[in-house]
Write a protein that holds these residues in place. Sequence first.
Motif, PDB file in Angstrom:
ATOM      1  N   GLU A 127      44.300  52.864  35.877  1.00 42.11           N
ATOM      2  CA  GLU A 127      45.046  52.906  37.106  1.00 42.11           C
ATOM      3  C   GLU A 127      43.939  53.932  38.042  1.00 42.11           C
ATOM      4  O   GLU A 127      43.794  53.506  39.151  1.00 42.11           O
ATOM      5  CB  GLU A 127      46.575  53.327  37.122  1.00 42.11           C
ATOM      6  CG  GLU A 127      47.278  52.464  36.359  1.00 42.11           C
ATOM      7  CD  GLU A 127      48.660  52.648  36.439  1.00 42.11           C
ATOM      8  OE1 GLU A 127      49.593  51.866  36.538  1.00 42.11           O
ATOM      9  OE2 GLU A 127      48.995  54.187  36.113  1.00 42.11           O
ATOM     10  N   ARG A 128      43.679  54.992  37.276  1.00 40.25           N
ATOM     11  CA  ARG A 128      42.757  55.927  38.123  1.00 40.25           C
ATOM     12  C   ARG A 128      41.351  55.402  38.401  1.00 40.25           C
ATOM     13  O   ARG A 128      40.859  55.558  39.517  1.00 40.25           O
ATOM     14  CB  ARG A 128      42.607  57.257  37.374  1.00 40.25           C
ATOM     15  CG  ARG A 128      43.910  58.235  37.026  1.00 40.25           C
ATOM     16  CD  ARG A 128      43.584  59.432  36.697  1.00 40.25           C
ATOM     17  NE  ARG A 128      42.889  59.626  35.407  1.00 40.25           N
ATOM     18  CZ  ARG A 128      43.533  59.607  34.320  1.00 40.25           C
ATOM     19  NH1 ARG A 128      44.884  59.757  34.272  1.00 40.25           N
ATOM     20  NH2 ARG A 128      42.932  59.862  33.152  1.00 40.25           N
ATOM     21  N   ASP A 129      40.750  54.732  37.550  1.00 39.80           N
ATOM     22  CA  ASP A 129      39.679  54.029  37.711  1.00 39.80           C
ATOM     23  C   ASP A 129      39.686  52.917  38.914  1.00 39.80           C
ATOM     24  O   ASP A 129      38.701  52.969  39.664  1.00 39.80           O
ATOM     25  CB  ASP A 129      39.054  53.253  36.532  1.00 39.80           C
ATOM     26  CG  ASP A 129      38.391  54.160  35.461  1.00 39.80           C
ATOM     27  OD1 ASP A 129      38.423  55.382  35.619  1.00 39.80           O
ATOM     28  OD2 ASP A 129      38.546  53.845  34.186  1.00 39.80           O
ATOM     29  N   ALA A 130      40.871  52.254  38.815  1.00 36.15           N
ATOM     30  CA  ALA A 130      41.123  51.279  39.764  1.00 36.15           C
ATOM     31  C   ALA A 130      41.158  51.819  41.348  1.00 36.15           C
ATOM     32  O   ALA A 130      40.655  51.565  42.383  1.00 36.15           O
ATOM     33  CB  ALA A 130      42.180  50.308  39.621  1.00 36.15           C
ATOM     34  N   GLN A 131      41.909  53.023  41.338  1.00 38.73           N
ATOM     35  CA  GLN A 131      42.192  53.698  42.430  1.00 38.73           C
ATOM     36  C   GLN A 131      40.914  54.338  43.227  1.00 38.73           C
ATOM     37  O   GLN A 131      40.857  54.162  44.262  1.00 38.73           O
ATOM     38  CB  GLN A 131      43.213  55.003  42.284  1.00 38.73           C
ATOM     39  CG  GLN A 131      43.750  55.526  43.352  1.00 38.73           C
ATOM     40  CD  GLN A 131      44.840  56.729  43.003  1.00 38.73           C
ATOM     41  OE1 GLN A 131      44.280  57.678  42.570  1.00 38.73           O
ATOM     42  NE2 GLN A 131      45.838  56.569  43.689  1.00 38.73           N
ATOM     43  N   VAL A 132      40.155  54.883  42.284  1.00 48.07           N
ATOM     44  CA  VAL A 132      38.687  55.335  42.460  1.00 48.07           C
ATOM     45  C   VAL A 132      37.857  54.147  43.352  1.00 48.07           C
ATOM     46  O   VAL A 132      37.062  54.329  44.188  1.00 48.07           O
ATOM     47  CB  VAL A 132      38.027  56.329  41.553  1.00 48.07           C
ATOM     48  CG1 VAL A 132      36.563  56.630  41.906  1.00 48.07           C
ATOM     49  CG2 VAL A 132      38.788  57.387  41.238  1.00 48.07           C
TER      50      VAL A 132
ATOM     51  N   MET B 269      36.350  54.063  46.780  1.00 46.55           N
ATOM     52  CA  MET B 269      34.846  53.845  47.368  1.00 46.55           C
ATOM     53  C   MET B 269      34.643  52.772  48.118  1.00 46.55           C
ATOM     54  O   MET B 269      33.744  52.964  48.893  1.00 46.55           O
ATOM     55  CB  MET B 269      34.115  53.941  45.872  1.00 46.55           C
ATOM     56  CG  MET B 269      34.251  55.206  45.005  1.00 46.55           C
ATOM     57  SD  MET B 269      33.282  56.589  46.124  1.00 46.55           S
ATOM     58  CE  MET B 269      31.490  55.716  46.140  1.00 46.55           C
ATOM     59  N   ARG B 270      35.220  51.487  47.685  1.00 46.11           N
ATOM     60  CA  ARG B 270      35.186  50.385  48.835  1.00 46.11           C
ATOM     61  C   ARG B 270      35.531  50.559  50.095  1.00 46.11           C
ATOM     62  O   ARG B 270      34.642  50.343  50.989  1.00 46.11           O
ATOM     63  CB  ARG B 270      35.942  49.017  47.913  1.00 46.11           C
ATOM     64  CG  ARG B 270      35.347  48.658  46.749  1.00 46.11           C
ATOM     65  CD  ARG B 270      35.758  47.142  46.205  1.00 46.11           C
ATOM     66  NE  ARG B 270      37.284  47.268  46.574  1.00 46.11           N
ATOM     67  CZ  ARG B 270      37.925  47.501  45.273  1.00 46.11           C
ATOM     68  NH1 ARG B 270      37.194  47.651  43.945  1.00 46.11           N
ATOM     69  NH2 ARG B 270      39.339  47.712  45.038  1.00 46.11           N
ATOM     70  N   ASP B 271      36.836  51.339  50.218  1.00 47.40           N
ATOM     71  CA  ASP B 271      37.019  51.735  51.374  1.00 47.40           C
ATOM     72  C   ASP B 271      36.189  52.529  52.249  1.00 47.40           C
ATOM     73  O   ASP B 271      35.858  52.379  53.537  1.00 47.40           O
ATOM     74  CB  ASP B 271      38.527  52.279  51.603  1.00 47.40           C
ATOM     75  CG  ASP B 271      39.603  51.123  51.095  1.00 47.40           C
ATOM     76  OD1 ASP B 271      39.287  49.942  51.071  1.00 47.40           O
ATOM     77  OD2 ASP B 271      40.549  51.932  50.580  1.00 47.40           O
TER      78      ASP B 271
ATOM     79  N   HIS C 226      28.440  49.393  54.895  1.00 48.48           N
ATOM     80  CA  HIS C 226      28.015  47.821  54.499  1.00 48.48           C
ATOM     81  C   HIS C 226      28.096  46.972  55.694  1.00 48.48           C
ATOM     82  O   HIS C 226      26.965  45.909  55.848  1.00 48.48           O
ATOM     83  CB  HIS C 226      28.996  47.251  53.400  1.00 48.48           C
ATOM     84  CG  HIS C 226      28.645  47.968  51.883  1.00 48.48           C
ATOM     85  ND1 HIS C 226      29.413  47.950  50.849  1.00 48.48           N
ATOM     86  CD2 HIS C 226      27.596  48.619  51.450  1.00 48.48           C
ATOM     87  CE1 HIS C 226      28.910  48.812  49.792  1.00 48.48           C
ATOM     88  NE2 HIS C 226      27.891  49.154  50.273  1.00 48.48           N
ATOM     89  N   LYS C 227      28.911  47.038  56.426  1.00 46.61           N
ATOM     90  CA  LYS C 227      29.196  46.425  57.565  1.00 46.61           C
ATOM     91  C   LYS C 227      27.804  46.711  58.589  1.00 46.61           C
ATOM     92  O   LYS C 227      27.383  45.680  59.224  1.00 46.61           O
ATOM     93  CB  LYS C 227      30.658  46.659  58.554  1.00 46.61           C
ATOM     94  CG  LYS C 227      30.520  45.736  59.594  1.00 46.61           C
ATOM     95  CD  LYS C 227      32.404  46.051  60.121  1.00 46.61           C
ATOM     96  CE  LYS C 227      32.231  45.220  61.415  1.00 46.61           C
ATOM     97  NZ  LYS C 227      33.560  45.467  62.089  1.00 46.61           N
ATOM     98  N   GLY C 228      27.725  47.829  58.718  1.00 50.84           N
ATOM     99  CA  GLY C 228      26.794  48.245  59.813  1.00 50.84           C
ATOM    100  C   GLY C 228      25.323  47.537  59.165  1.00 50.84           C
ATOM    101  O   GLY C 228      24.483  47.107  59.897  1.00 50.84           O
ATOM    102  N   LEU C 229      25.091  47.802  57.810  1.00 45.50           N
ATOM    103  CA  LEU C 229      23.576  47.286  57.276  1.00 45.50           C
ATOM    104  C   LEU C 229      23.650  45.804  57.470  1.00 45.50           C
ATOM    105  O   LEU C 229      22.637  45.239  57.932  1.00 45.50           O
ATOM    106  CB  LEU C 229      23.856  47.568  55.898  1.00 45.50           C
ATOM    107  CG  LEU C 229      23.280  49.179  55.505  1.00 45.50           C
ATOM    108  CD1 LEU C 229      23.854  49.427  53.893  1.00 45.50           C
ATOM    109  CD2 LEU C 229      22.053  49.611  56.115  1.00 45.50           C
ATOM    110  N   ASN C 230      24.627  45.036  57.067  1.00 44.56           N
ATOM    111  CA  ASN C 230      24.760  43.562  57.519  1.00 44.56           C
ATOM    112  C   ASN C 230      24.600  43.146  58.855  1.00 44.56           C
ATOM    113  O   ASN C 230      23.870  42.222  58.998  1.00 44.56           O
ATOM    114  CB  ASN C 230      26.248  43.005  57.130  1.00 44.56           C
ATOM    115  CG  ASN C 230      26.308  42.935  55.421  1.00 44.56           C
ATOM    116  OD1 ASN C 230      25.184  43.182  54.630  1.00 44.56           O
ATOM    117  ND2 ASN C 230      27.428  43.150  54.864  1.00 44.56           N
ATOM    118  N   GLU C 231      25.177  43.814  59.949  1.00 45.25           N
ATOM    119  CA  GLU C 231      24.865  43.647  61.127  1.00 45.25           C
ATOM    120  C   GLU C 231      23.211  43.987  61.573  1.00 45.25           C
ATOM    121  O   GLU C 231      22.727  43.376  62.492  1.00 45.25           O
ATOM    122  CB  GLU C 231      25.714  44.549  62.058  1.00 45.25           C
ATOM    123  CG  GLU C 231      27.213  43.957  62.114  1.00 45.25           C
ATOM    124  CD  GLU C 231      28.066  44.850  62.754  1.00 45.25           C
ATOM    125  OE1 GLU C 231      27.531  46.014  63.553  1.00 45.25           O
ATOM    126  OE2 GLU C 231      29.183  44.536  63.044  1.00 45.25           O
TER     127      GLU C 231
END
Length: 405
Positions: free
Chosen positions: A371-376, A380-382, A388-393
């Motif tokens: 659960e801790r791994d999933a939370q981290v 990180m994704r958030d 990532h959005k800025g790089l794609n644009e």
Amino acid sequence: RRWLASGYLSMTQAIAAMEDGTDFALNRRLSLEELAMALRVVNIHDPSEHRAVLASVCSDADGRVSLEEVMAAVAAVSPDLMLEDLRHRLLVKFKGNLTKAFDEIDTDNSGVLEREEFVRKAHISLGFTKAEATKAFRLLDADCDNEITRMELTTGLAIAEPELLLEDLRLKIRGCFRSLIDALNRRYSDPLTGLIDNPSKMPLEKFLDPLMQVDLKESEIRIIYGLIAANKDSELTVVEFVEGLQHFAPACALEDIRARCIQAAGHVSDVLVDMDKTKEMSLHQFAEALLAADLVDEEEVSWLRQRKKLRKEECASKERTIGGPKPGFVNIQEVFDLIDVLNAGSVTLGRFMAALQSCGAGSRVRLTSKERDAQVAKAMRDHLWPKHKGLNEFKTQVRLGLSYE
């Protein structure tokens, strides 16, 4: 945390600065714009924080709050404001020497501070009103025997220290308080009554195993235990440890009532909706209001009534007959003292609701490794998503060249 980092020595000082910097009376109902003006005085400038403070404190349909209610909310997430103020005045007057402070207050050299001598010295030497001094005495008298020992004074004032590291720990204790009590119950409660009433004193090591099952590290448990025990060589009963936790994180005193609110109405703000939230109430009026709303039991209020009767008999006989409420009871006196932020011997349901909504106590438990791994991974994704959005644009712009719109 912001106020401590800004140099305010106590939360009371920050509230006073808000009042002085705006000329708003403490009981004036403030709109979001007026609240924002007051918060900017104490270095809270972000409009999103202004909205968050209003949302966490306000329980009225008109969307207004008073500085009194903000103060009650702060009291729920801070060290006890009364003890915080007492600690500051003693350290200033006695140049940081609490041993000298105790000896100065102990005018009859009995080795303990009795109610009358404490109230008298606090009133004359420290500038408290007699009502404020009486409240401070009640908060320091951990075992309700009408005396303050040297250890009770040292422990009570140590727990009330406003310090950034301790604020993080208070937040954590509030978040896992119910799980913490459940862990101690599983290990040490009486199998017949289900209550923690073990009178034996135990060393720190006896507390480590059950408490590390919740979201607490060994180093954090050692810090808390050291504050409650006053020194590393002392031992504590389970009841003393739990009482110390409640003094360290005062919001814990509200947790049982908060849970009953959620069970009854689904949300704290949905209870007491038809009651006058601005009327000043004495302790016993407040208790009757909680009883009428089914937030406390008849037996819990009966203890308070009996305590009032015993207090009169005690004053007549000079015998100390009053103890604390039964284990497992909601301590209405403790809740009242917490939200009596003006130390006037009265509270309002508005301040009570503000404290309830802000206290944030809960039943967080220690997560499993998976659960801790999933939370981290989610955190990180958030965190990386905007990048990532800025790089794609940017890639899209490079591909399309001047025609990019």
